[in-house]
Design a protein around this motif. Structure first.
Motif, PDB file in Angstrom:
ATOM      1  N   MET A   1       0.843  -1.187   0.000  1.00 30.05           N
ATOM      2  CA  MET A   1       0.000   0.000   0.000  1.00 30.05           C
ATOM      3  C   MET A   1       0.879   1.238   0.000  1.00 30.05           C
ATOM      4  N   GLN A   2       0.375   2.264  -0.636  1.00 28.77           N
ATOM      5  CA  GLN A   2       1.043   3.557  -0.693  1.00 28.77           C
ATOM      6  C   GLN A   2       0.530   4.454   0.435  1.00 28.77           C
ATOM      7  N   THR A   3       1.284   5.496   0.739  1.00 31.15           N
ATOM      8  CA  THR A   3       0.871   6.493   1.725  1.00 31.15           C
ATOM      9  C   THR A   3       0.355   7.711   0.982  1.00 31.15           C
ATOM     10  N   TYR A   4      -0.763   8.268   1.483  1.00 29.99           N
ATOM     11  CA  TYR A   4      -1.367   9.450   0.878  1.00 29.99           C
ATOM     12  C   TYR A   4      -1.601  10.505   1.940  1.00 29.99           C
ATOM     13  N   SER A  33     -12.259  -1.617   3.990  1.00 28.96           N
ATOM     14  CA  SER A  33     -11.323  -2.744   3.993  1.00 28.96           C
ATOM     15  C   SER A  33     -12.074  -4.070   4.072  1.00 28.96           C
ATOM     16  N   ALA A  34     -13.113  -4.109   4.906  1.00 22.96           N
ATOM     17  CA  ALA A  34     -13.915  -5.332   5.037  1.00 22.96           C
ATOM     18  C   ALA A  34     -14.631  -5.668   3.737  1.00 22.96           C
ATOM     19  N   GLN A  35     -14.910  -4.655   2.915  1.00 23.36           N
ATOM     20  CA  GLN A  35     -15.600  -4.861   1.645  1.00 23.36           C
ATOM     21  C   GLN A  35     -14.622  -5.077   0.490  1.00 23.36           C
ATOM     22  N   GLY A  36     -13.309  -5.181   0.806  1.00 24.55           N
ATOM     23  CA  GLY A  36     -12.343  -5.512  -0.230  1.00 24.55           C
ATOM     24  C   GLY A  36     -11.520  -4.369  -0.768  1.00 24.55           C
ATOM     25  N   THR A  37     -11.669  -3.166  -0.226  1.00 23.14           N
ATOM     26  CA  THR A  37     -10.847  -2.026  -0.641  1.00 23.14           C
ATOM     27  C   THR A  37      -9.940  -1.673   0.537  1.00 23.14           C
ATOM     28  N   GLY A  59      -3.279   3.239   1.302  1.00 24.35           N
ATOM     29  CA  GLY A  59      -4.254   2.656   0.402  1.00 24.35           C
ATOM     30  C   GLY A  59      -3.622   2.263  -0.908  1.00 24.35           C
ATOM     31  N   SER A  60      -4.426   1.691  -1.773  1.00 24.25           N
ATOM     32  CA  SER A  60      -3.948   1.260  -3.083  1.00 24.25           C
ATOM     33  C   SER A  60      -3.913   2.394  -4.096  1.00 24.25           C
ATOM     34  N   SER A  61      -4.759   3.427  -3.871  1.00 28.12           N
ATOM     35  CA  SER A  61      -4.807   4.537  -4.826  1.00 28.12           C
ATOM     36  C   SER A  61      -5.338   5.794  -4.157  1.00 28.12           C
ATOM     37  N   ALA A  62      -5.024   6.927  -4.751  1.00 33.52           N
ATOM     38  CA  ALA A  62      -5.552   8.204  -4.270  1.00 33.52           C
ATOM     39  C   ALA A  62      -7.075   8.212  -4.381  1.00 33.52           C
TER      40      ALA A  62
END
Length: 89
Positions: A1-4, A33-37, A59-62
């Motif tokens: 995961m990246q930091t934003y 997160s529980a829903q897959g993101t 997270g995975s993306s902005a």
């Protein structure tokens, strides 16, 4: 995961309102997160004199981090990728 980094301008916000926003961010991150993101609230720095607030998320993306803040109804100015630099222990 990246930091934003999420930049916010919150002039006049009370500490109770800021605490409630932080709790919404944490709760919304857990739900997403529980829903897959996978997304995680890390911490915030608040400057009372100016109302500036900087929050770190992982997270995975902005877009995921933006969506979290929109779902949590926390206003923000921008979301940018950042590096969380910590001193060596």
């Amino acid at each position: 995961m990246q930091t934003y980094l999420v930049e916010r301008s919150l002039p006049g916000i009370s500490m109770d309102q800021l605490s409630a926003a932080q709790q919404r961010a944490i709760q919304t991150a857990g739900e997403m997160s529980a829903q897959g993101t996978p997304v995680r609230y890390v911490r915030s720095t608040f400057v009372p004199d100016s109302g500036q607030c900087m929050c770190l998320f992982e997270g995975s993306s902005a877009e995921d981090v933006k969506r979290l803040n929109e779902k949590a109804a926390i206003p923000f100015d921008r979301v940018v990728e950042a590096m969380d630099l910590r001193p060596a222990s």
